[in-house]
Design a protein around this motif. Sequence first.
Motif, PDB file in Angstrom:
ATOM      1  N   PRO A 175      -8.425  11.218   1.039  1.00  0.00           N
ATOM      2  CA  PRO A 175      -7.426  10.822   0.063  1.00  0.00           C
ATOM      3  C   PRO A 175      -5.899  10.954   0.324  1.00  0.00           C
ATOM      4  O   PRO A 175      -5.529  11.635   1.169  1.00  0.00           O
ATOM      5  N   GLY A 176      -5.399   9.781   0.023  1.00  0.00           N
ATOM      6  CA  GLY A 176      -3.816   9.855   0.358  1.00  0.00           C
ATOM      7  C   GLY A 176      -3.733   8.949   1.685  1.00  0.00           C
ATOM      8  O   GLY A 176      -2.518   8.459   2.210  1.00  0.00           O
ATOM      9  N   GLN A 177      -4.885   8.500   2.274  1.00  0.00           N
ATOM     10  CA  GLN A 177      -4.558   7.859   3.772  1.00  0.00           C
ATOM     11  C   GLN A 177      -4.822   6.595   3.595  1.00  0.00           C
ATOM     12  O   GLN A 177      -5.269   6.041   2.437  1.00  0.00           O
ATOM     13  N   ILE A 178      -4.129   5.859   4.317  1.00  0.00           N
ATOM     14  CA  ILE A 178      -4.052   4.217   4.485  1.00  0.00           C
ATOM     15  C   ILE A 178      -4.668   3.935   5.608  1.00  0.00           C
ATOM     16  O   ILE A 178      -3.839   4.181   6.677  1.00  0.00           O
ATOM     17  N   ALA A 196       0.853  -1.200   0.080  1.00  0.00           N
ATOM     18  CA  ALA A 196      -0.028   0.030   0.075  1.00  0.00           C
ATOM     19  C   ALA A 196       0.866   1.138  -0.130  1.00  0.00           C
ATOM     20  O   ALA A 196       0.577   2.306  -0.604  1.00  0.00           O
ATOM     21  N   LEU A 197       1.878   1.166   0.826  1.00  0.00           N
ATOM     22  CA  LEU A 197       2.886   2.449   0.564  1.00  0.00           C
ATOM     23  C   LEU A 197       3.493   2.421  -0.687  1.00  0.00           C
ATOM     24  O   LEU A 197       3.698   3.623  -1.180  1.00  0.00           O
ATOM     25  N   ALA A 198       3.965   1.547  -1.319  1.00  0.00           N
ATOM     26  CA  ALA A 198       4.529   1.614  -2.636  1.00  0.00           C
ATOM     27  C   ALA A 198       3.434   2.208  -3.367  1.00  0.00           C
ATOM     28  O   ALA A 198       3.888   2.925  -4.498  1.00  0.00           O
ATOM     29  N   MET A 199       2.306   1.659  -3.274  1.00  0.00           N
ATOM     30  CA  MET A 199       1.383   2.106  -4.334  1.00  0.00           C
ATOM     31  C   MET A 199       1.025   3.607  -4.244  1.00  0.00           C
ATOM     32  O   MET A 199       0.919   4.378  -5.121  1.00  0.00           O
ATOM     33  N   ARG A 200       1.063   4.096  -2.817  1.00  0.00           N
ATOM     34  CA  ARG A 200       0.920   5.426  -2.770  1.00  0.00           C
ATOM     35  C   ARG A 200       1.927   6.246  -3.154  1.00  0.00           C
ATOM     36  O   ARG A 200       1.661   7.310  -3.734  1.00  0.00           O
ATOM     37  N   LYS A 201       3.246   5.946  -3.129  1.00  0.00           N
ATOM     38  CA  LYS A 201       4.266   6.519  -3.648  1.00  0.00           C
ATOM     39  C   LYS A 201       4.314   6.673  -5.036  1.00  0.00           C
ATOM     40  O   LYS A 201       4.563   7.595  -5.750  1.00  0.00           O
ATOM     41  N   ARG A 202       3.854   5.538  -5.479  1.00  0.00           N
ATOM     42  CA  ARG A 202       3.937   5.311  -7.083  1.00  0.00           C
ATOM     43  C   ARG A 202       2.562   6.393  -7.653  1.00  0.00           C
ATOM     44  O   ARG A 202       2.928   7.260  -8.611  1.00  0.00           O
ATOM     45  N   VAL A 203       1.714   6.510  -7.095  1.00  0.00           N
ATOM     46  CA  VAL A 203       0.468   7.384  -7.455  1.00  0.00           C
ATOM     47  C   VAL A 203       1.104   8.824  -7.244  1.00  0.00           C
ATOM     48  O   VAL A 203       0.820   9.581  -8.322  1.00  0.00           O
ATOM     49  N   ARG A 204       1.875   9.214  -6.329  1.00  0.00           N
ATOM     50  CA  ARG A 204       2.290  10.670  -5.969  1.00  0.00           C
ATOM     51  C   ARG A 204       3.217  10.941  -7.324  1.00  0.00           C
ATOM     52  O   ARG A 204       3.379  12.074  -7.850  1.00  0.00           O
ATOM     53  N   GLU A 205       4.070  10.079  -7.827  1.00  0.00           N
ATOM     54  CA  GLU A 205       4.837   9.870  -8.811  1.00  0.00           C
ATOM     55  C   GLU A 205       4.355  10.308 -10.078  1.00  0.00           C
ATOM     56  O   GLU A 205       4.573  11.159 -10.834  1.00  0.00           O
ATOM     57  N   MET A 206       3.116   9.689 -10.345  1.00  0.00           N
ATOM     58  CA  MET A 206       2.433   9.512 -11.622  1.00  0.00           C
ATOM     59  C   MET A 206       1.510  10.813 -11.610  1.00  0.00           C
ATOM     60  O   MET A 206       1.232  11.285 -12.864  1.00  0.00           O
ATOM     61  N   LYS A 207       1.195  11.603 -10.621  1.00  0.00           N
ATOM     62  CA  LYS A 207       0.467  12.712 -10.526  1.00  0.00           C
ATOM     63  C   LYS A 207       1.286  13.709 -11.811  1.00  0.00           C
ATOM     64  O   LYS A 207       0.633  14.412 -12.311  1.00  0.00           O
ATOM     65  N   GLN A 208       2.794  13.869 -11.618  1.00  0.00           N
ATOM     66  CA  GLN A 208       3.445  14.819 -12.384  1.00  0.00           C
ATOM     67  C   GLN A 208       3.146  14.378 -13.872  1.00  0.00           C
ATOM     68  O   GLN A 208       3.068  15.184 -14.671  1.00  0.00           O
ATOM     69  N   GLU A 209       3.383  12.969 -14.039  1.00  0.00           N
ATOM     70  CA  GLU A 209       3.218  12.523 -15.349  1.00  0.00           C
ATOM     71  C   GLU A 209       1.972  12.782 -16.053  1.00  0.00           C
ATOM     72  O   GLU A 209       1.787  13.188 -17.291  1.00  0.00           O
TER      73      GLU A 209
END
Length: 464
Positions: A370-373, A304-317
Motif C-alpha cells: 500500500p502506497g508503493q509505486i 502516479a506520484l500526483a495520484m499518490r499525493k492526492r489520495v493522501r490528501e483525500m484520506k483526511q476528507e
Amino acid sequence: MQDQPEGTTGLAVDSRYPLYFRTLICFAAAGTLLNAVNWSAPWNTDKLLPLAMVALLLVYTAVAYQIGRHSHPENAATVRRWLSFSDAGLIGAAIAMANFSLLPSLLFVTMVQFNALTEGGGRRWFEHNTGLLLGVGVGYLIYRPALVVNADLNISAASLIGVFTYFCAYAFYTHKQIADLRSTNRTLTADQHVSKMRTYKLSKYLPQRLWRAVTTGQEGELVTERKLLTVFFSDIKDFSQLTEELEAEVFTNLLNSYLTEMSRIASQYGGTIDKFIGDAVMVVFGDDASKGPKSDALRCVAMALAMRKRVREMKQEWYNKGIARPLQVRMGINTGYCTVGIFGTASHQSYTVMGTHVNLAARLEGAAEPGQILISHETWALIKHSVMCRDKGHVTVKGFSTPVKVYQVTDLRKNLGGQQSYMEDHTPGFSMHLDLDKIRNYDKDKVLQSLEKAAATLKSKVII
C-alpha cells in the motif's frame, strides 16, 4: 412549368406545387390563344388550330400531372427535365399561333428564361430555350402565322393576367420555402447542439483516439498495431472488504470521487484511460499524442506520484465524512511493446491494449505494498535521471517464468533535498501533509502559527 429542384433535400415540398405552376401557365397560354381567335370569321384551319392547341394545353396539364405523380423516384429527375422541355415547346407553339403578339410573346419568353435559370442554371437554360425554339418552329410550320407585330390589348390581357398570377404564386411559394428552410435550420441547429452534447458525453466513455476517429469518420485508421507504450495500473487494497463495511450510497460517493480525481490527474499528464475495472484504473501513455518513450514514461511516473499525493490528501476528507478505514492505493508501471487496436465480436467491440507488458504492469501493481509505486527495469532505464528510485531486487510474479527486476519510486529528484516541496508523516494521533506548491503567501503566516502552536502544545503535554 416549375418542378421541385433536384437538389432539394431534407425539406418536405408539396408535390402539388409543380401542378399549380404548370396549370397557371398553360391556362394563360390557352386564354391568350382564345383571345387571338377571330370568332366572327368562318370556321377554317386558322380558327381550328388555335382551338385544338387550347384543348391540347388543357389535356397536357392533366397528363403531365399524372406522369409526374407516378414516376419512379429513380427516374423523377429525368421526367422533370422532359416535362419542362415539353412545357417550353408548347409555349413556343402557342406564341406562334397567337401571331407573335408583342406583349404575350415577351411575357412567355421571360417566363421561360426565369424557369430555366431557377431550375438549373446554364444547362437548363439551353434545354428550355431549345424547346421554346422548336415549339415556335413547329407552330410556324403548322399554322403559318402572319409576321405582323400585333399589340392588341385584348389578346395581351389573358397572358398578362396569367403570367402575373404565375409570378405572384411563385413569390408566395418562394416565401414559404424560405420560411420552411429557416424553420428547418433552427431545428438542425438545435439537433446539432444536442448531438454535440451527446458526443461530449460519449467522449467520457471512450479512449480519446477512438472517440476522435469515430466522430470524424476515420475508423479505418484504427488498425491493430504494435507500439512502445508505458502502461499504468492501480487499485485499492482490501477493496472488497470496504464494500461490505460501507453503505451503498457512501461507498458510491467515495468510489466516484476517487475515480474522478484519478481521471483528472491522468488527463492533466496526457494519459489515456483505457478502462476502469471496479476500483482498478488502467492508463496508457504513448498511444495518443506520444512525445517519445522517455517522455511517456516520465509523465506516467509523475502522474502516479500526483495520484499518490492526492489520495493522501483525500484520506483526511474521507475521515471527516466518517470513513475511518484509510484507502490505501498501490500502483504498477511497465514499458514495452504492446498490441493496441480494436478487439471483440461483430456486435461488441472495444479499443484496448493487450500483451505481455500489459500483464506485467498489472502484476507489479499486485505485488506493490500500500502506497508503493513499483516500476519495471525498462521503465526505470527511461526515467532514472529524473526520478529517485529504490532497487527492490527481483520479485516473482504470476505468469512469468523468471523473477522480474523492479524498482520502487520515491519521488521526482527536483522535489528532494533542499528543494523538497511536499512533506508528510503519519503516526497514531498525528497526521501531516505539507504541499508548499499550494500554499499562498497570504496563508504562510497562518500555517506557521498553526505549526508553532501545535509544537508548543506537544512540548508542554505530559505523556504517560
